[in-house]
Design an enzyme around this catalytic site. Structure first.
Site, PDB file in Angstrom:
ATOM      1  N   LYS A 236       5.691  11.879 -22.579  1.00 42.49           N
ATOM      2  CA  LYS A 236       4.348  11.951 -21.990  1.00 42.49           C
ATOM      3  C   LYS A 236       4.319  11.214 -20.643  1.00 42.49           C
ATOM      4  O   LYS A 236       5.234  10.428 -20.346  1.00 42.49           O
ATOM      5  CB  LYS A 236       3.327  11.363 -22.966  1.00 42.49           C
ATOM      6  CG  LYS A 236       3.550   9.891 -23.266  1.00 42.49           C
ATOM      7  CD  LYS A 236       2.803   9.477 -24.519  1.00 42.49           C
ATOM      8  CE  LYS A 236       2.920   7.981 -24.738  1.00 42.49           C
ATOM      9  NZ  LYS A 236       2.516   7.589 -26.103  1.00 42.49           N
TER      10      LYS A 236
ATOM     11  N   ARG B 226      -7.299   4.013 -33.425  1.00 44.16           N
ATOM     12  CA  ARG B 226      -7.412   4.853 -32.241  1.00 44.16           C
ATOM     13  C   ARG B 226      -7.541   6.280 -32.786  1.00 44.16           C
ATOM     14  O   ARG B 226      -8.626   6.684 -33.150  1.00 44.16           O
ATOM     15  CB  ARG B 226      -6.190   4.638 -31.325  1.00 44.16           C
ATOM     16  CG  ARG B 226      -6.376   5.199 -29.937  1.00 44.16           C
ATOM     17  CD  ARG B 226      -5.184   4.910 -29.036  1.00 44.16           C
ATOM     18  NE  ARG B 226      -3.938   5.444 -29.575  1.00 44.16           N
ATOM     19  CZ  ARG B 226      -2.762   5.360 -28.953  1.00 44.16           C
ATOM     20  NH1 ARG B 226      -2.657   4.756 -27.785  1.00 44.16           N
ATOM     21  NH2 ARG B 226      -1.674   5.872 -29.491  1.00 44.16           N
TER      22      ARG B 226
ATOM     23  N   TYR C  34      -2.758 -10.306   3.835  1.00 46.44           N
ATOM     24  CA  TYR C  34      -4.206 -10.207   3.621  1.00 46.44           C
ATOM     25  C   TYR C  34      -4.717 -11.416   2.842  1.00 46.44           C
ATOM     26  O   TYR C  34      -4.088 -11.838   1.867  1.00 46.44           O
ATOM     27  CB  TYR C  34      -4.545  -8.955   2.813  1.00 46.44           C
ATOM     28  CG  TYR C  34      -4.496  -7.670   3.606  1.00 46.44           C
ATOM     29  CD1 TYR C  34      -5.303  -7.489   4.725  1.00 46.44           C
ATOM     30  CD2 TYR C  34      -3.650  -6.640   3.207  1.00 46.44           C
ATOM     31  CE1 TYR C  34      -5.260  -6.299   5.436  1.00 46.44           C
ATOM     32  CE2 TYR C  34      -3.603  -5.439   3.906  1.00 46.44           C
ATOM     33  CZ  TYR C  34      -4.414  -5.280   5.028  1.00 46.44           C
ATOM     34  OH  TYR C  34      -4.378  -4.106   5.715  1.00 46.44           O
TER      35      TYR C  34
ATOM     36  N   MET D 126      -0.820  -1.920   0.855  1.00 47.40           N
ATOM     37  CA  MET D 126      -0.678  -0.535   0.410  1.00 47.40           C
ATOM     38  C   MET D 126       0.721   0.018   0.695  1.00 47.40           C
ATOM     39  O   MET D 126       1.328   0.682  -0.140  1.00 47.40           O
ATOM     40  CB  MET D 126      -1.737   0.343   1.091  1.00 47.40           C
ATOM     41  CG  MET D 126      -1.812   1.744   0.510  1.00 47.40           C
ATOM     42  SD  MET D 126      -3.003   2.783   1.371  1.00 47.40           S
ATOM     43  CE  MET D 126      -4.548   1.984   0.929  1.00 47.40           C
TER      44      MET D 126
END
Ligand SMILES: *Cc1c(COP(=O)(O)O)cnc(C)c1O
Length: 360
Positions: free
Chosen positions: A35, A130, A255, A303
């Site tokens: 998956k 779940r 940053y 980023m």
């Protein structure tokens, strides 16, 4: 110019990991769970390398279609089954098998008439809460499913563990007991364990093991890497250094100016960031390698770029290979520094990263 961020997938590691899973699992059959694009490693290439698996486990019909289109003839199990009545015809057409975990799906099957019978895995919720039916309903549900012309009477019984990676947590033993009690009188194969269940809970073996993480060399056991259990990581993530510069003591980097240079020092800038899937949550101090020398993340991950402490890599220069995770630098270690698990990191590698294969 193309970006340098590259995920190299080691096909020989995938093959060796599957062989080791087979050894640990004894006679049990192996469902290779692929998956999320094979935990971020690439569905088609991984399925090719894992061709010796007895079945594939996928999260969507679309992934089942991709596997059939690639020529795989194995059993393919859609781990959350049909979402809508129309899915059943598609699953039949592709010969996909369905996990049935909810009354809504039972109603879909009861509304079917004609067509080849669907193979079904009946999922019991033994404590993870779940997906799955209450275990007390196992006998009733099994009989109802077997009575349906739309369903193949050879039903596999399954459950899923919440805490099997905690080898001293007895929830797994209790889940196993609930499962065995509820299914004692029912015919058919059993499928309980995931990767951690295979490693830590031999009493939960059954006829099938559903393995994801270990195939990719990943571990979710706290403080352990896949390598600690004899598995090899299937992904190496690298990029290149695009700048090296001298920064004065007391100046701040990145940053938010979160990291201050404790001395005059060289820093490096690597061409990778959270836009590539390197986690923004990775703290200052997260290890990386520049060539073969150790280095560390400093300041915030941006980023496209990552700033590095090069004090232990004095020969570093622009163009050097920077390794973010690899055999020598386990992704589990990076995950710990980023407050997550290795699975999330490999799943999170983004589309702009170049994928390469090694080991035919
Ligand atoms: C993802 C998944 C697995 C595989 O889990 P791993 O920890 O990666 O081995 C097994 N069973 C089900 C139902 C799953 O969703």
């Amino acid at each position: 110019m193309s970006r340098s961020a590259t995920a190299t997938i080691h096909l020989d590691a995938l093959r060796a990991n599957l062989a080791r899973v087979h050894t640990l699992a004894g006679d049990a059959k192996i469902m290779a769970v692929v998956k999320a694009d094979a935990y971020g490693h690439g569905l088609e290439r991984c399925a090719r390398a894992l061709g010796d698996a007895d079945a594939f486990g996928v999260a969507s019909i679309a992934d089942g279609l991709r596997l059939r289109a690639a020529g795989h003839r194995q059993r393919i199990v859609v781990l959350s089954g049909p979402d809508a009545a129309g899915d059943i015809a598609e699953m039949r057409r592709l010969q996909l098998e369905a996990v049935i975990h909810h009354d809504a799906q039972l109603a879909m099957l009861e509304g079917e008439n004609g067509g080849a019978p669907l193979k079904v895995w009946l999922k019991l919720d033994t404590g993870m809460h779940r997906l799955g039916f209450a275990p007390e309903r196992a006998t009733e549900l099994h009989a109802r499913l077997r009575a349906l012309p739309a369903v193949d009477p050879d039903i596999v019984l399954m459950t899923h563990f919440a805490s099997s990676d905690e080898f001293d947590n007895d929830l797994t033993a209790r889940q196993t007991q609930r499962f065995l009690d509820a299914s004692r009188d029912l015919p058919g194969e059993r499928a309980l364990s995931n990767s951690a269940g295979l490693l830590g809970w031999p009493q939960a073996r059954g006829e099938w093991i559903r393995v994801g993480g270990l195939l990719y060399g990943l571990s979710v056991a706290e403080g352990k890497t896949g390598a600690d259990f004899g598995f090899a990581p299937a992904m190496t993530l690298t990029t290149r250094l695009v700048a090296v510069k001298r920064i004065a003591r007391g100046e701040r980097v990145g940053y938010g100016a979160t990291w201050a240079c404790p001395e005059d020092m060289d820093i490096g800038v690597a061409a990778i960031g959270y836009g590539d899937g390197y986690p923004r949550s990775a703290e200052s101090g997260t290890p990386v390698r520049v060539g073969t020398a150790p280095a560390a993340v400093i300041g915030r991950v941006s980023m496209d770029l990552l700033t590095l402490d090069l004090r232990q890599a004095p020969n570093a220069k622009v163009g050097d290979v920077v390794t973010l995770w690899s055999l020598q630098l386990p992704v589990e270690t990076i995950a710990a520094h980023a407050h997550t698990i290795s699975y999330e990191l490999t799943c999170g590698v983004t589309r702009r990263v170049l994928f390469a294969e090694e080991g035919a």
